[in-house]
Design an enzyme around this catalytic site. Structure first.
Site, PDB file in Angstrom:
ATOM      1  N   ALA A 160       0.833  -1.203   0.000  1.00 50.09           N
ATOM      2  CA  ALA A 160       0.000   0.000   0.000  1.00 50.09           C
ATOM      3  C   ALA A 160       0.868   1.254   0.000  1.00 50.09           C
ATOM      4  CB  ALA A 160      -0.920  -0.015   1.218  1.00 50.09           C
ATOM      5  N   TYR A 161       1.853   1.286   0.876  1.00 46.26           N
ATOM      6  CA  TYR A 161       2.739   2.444   0.959  1.00 46.26           C
ATOM      7  C   TYR A 161       3.511   2.624  -0.345  1.00 46.26           C
ATOM      8  CZ  TYR A 161       6.273   5.641   2.787  1.00 46.26           C
ATOM      9  OH  TYR A 161       7.089   6.726   2.989  1.00 46.26           O
ATOM     10  N   SER A 162       4.086   1.534  -0.859  1.00 44.87           N
ATOM     11  CA  SER A 162       4.881   1.616  -2.088  1.00 44.87           C
ATOM     12  C   SER A 162       4.033   2.097  -3.259  1.00 44.87           C
ATOM     13  CB  SER A 162       5.489   0.246  -2.407  1.00 44.87           C
ATOM     14  OG  SER A 162       6.341  -0.188  -1.366  1.00 44.87           O
ATOM     15  N   SER A 193       1.178   3.804  -3.176  1.00 55.09           N
ATOM     16  CA  SER A 193       0.714   5.187  -3.011  1.00 55.09           C
ATOM     17  C   SER A 193       1.822   6.177  -3.316  1.00 55.09           C
ATOM     18  CB  SER A 193       0.183   5.398  -1.590  1.00 55.09           C
ATOM     19  OG  SER A 193       1.197   5.292  -0.618  1.00 55.09           O
ATOM     20  N   LYS A 194       3.055   5.869  -2.921  1.00 52.67           N
ATOM     21  CA  LYS A 194       4.165   6.792  -3.176  1.00 52.67           C
ATOM     22  C   LYS A 194       4.599   6.765  -4.646  1.00 52.67           C
ATOM     23  CE  LYS A 194       4.659   8.587   0.909  1.00 52.67           C
ATOM     24  NZ  LYS A 194       4.414  10.043   1.138  1.00 52.67           N
TER      25      LYS A 194
END
Length: 246
Positions: free
Chosen positions: A152-154, A156-157
């Site tokens: 999710a973090y990867s 989104s960034k």
């Protein structure tokens, strides 16, 4: 330092971490800083410590109405929006994609990516009207390379990088620069959301053998906010200690 005199700088997530370090430097350069943060009490405390007419706005960047209200309050207070540093973000928990909580994936995307869209969407009309602006979106080296157990973090960034490149090209014929930075991990409260094994993994990938210092990040970000940065736009600036070299 007076290079930001008579300028208004909006810093999301400005109450702590990289955002706070950036806000300190901008204020020392003469900017009036608007700290947009979800934690109103912490933002008000930071604004009081920064001084120089800094002020706090309680904002949930994932909520368009909240961002609109903060933009109106900022323009009512200062009449301008010269600088945006979009630092608000969350890491979320760590785990394999096949087991990742669906609702948490959505929340991380709404804050990190949709929140970046909301804030840029709110600020760009003011910058366009005044014919000047500097925008820096905080992405992550995870958006370039992808961290395992952090889908999710990867994702989104990576979206923040793509949004920055798109908007920078849209505004390239004006004196509005839109860039992003891709930091490696800095030891901030975002670590509280991560497993120790994931923190150890991130450190193992950094050739310099240490985490990013907040002042190091702020130094590059604040330069991107200056009038000196008059040519580069739609670009990605690496802050990964040698991890990413492209």
């Amino acid at each position: 330092m007076t290079q930001f005199e008579n300028q208004t700088a909006i810093v999301t997530g400005g109450a702590q971490g990289i955002g706070r370090a950036v806000a300190d430097r901008l204020a020392k350069g003469g900017a009036r800083v608007a700290l947009w943060d979800r934690d109103r009490a912490l933002a008000e405390k930071a604004a009081a410590e920064i001084g120089g007419d800094a002020f706090a706005c309680e904002v949930d960047v994932s909520d368009w109405a909240s961002v609109e209200a903060a933009m109106k309050a900022t323009l009512d207070a200062t009449g301008r929006a010269d600088i945006l540093v979009n630092s608000a973000g969350v890491a979320g928990s760590n785990g394999p994609l096949a087991e990742y909580p669906v609702e948490e994936f959505r929340q991380i995307t709404e804050i990190n990516l949709l929140g970046t869209f909301h804030v840029n969407r709110a600020v760009v009309p003011a910058m366009t009207a005044q014919g000047y602006g500097r925008i820096v979106n905080i992405a992550s080296v995870a958006g370039k390379e992808g961290n395992p157990n952090a889908s999710a973090y990867s994702a989104s960034k990576a979206g923040v990088i793509g949004l920055t490149k798109s908007l920078g090209k849209e505004l390239a014929d004006r004196d509005i620069a839109v860039n992003c930075v891709t930091p490696a991990a800095a030891r901030t409260r975002i670590f509280d959301q991560m497993k120790q094994e994931h923190i150890d993994y991130m450190l193992s990938k950094i050739p310099r053998g240490r985490f990013l210092e907040l002042d190091e990040a702020a130094a590059m970000i604040v330069w991107l906010c200056t009038r000196e940065n008059s040519f580069t736009t739609a670009s990605v600036f690496d802050l990964s200690g040698g991890r990413a070299t492209y």
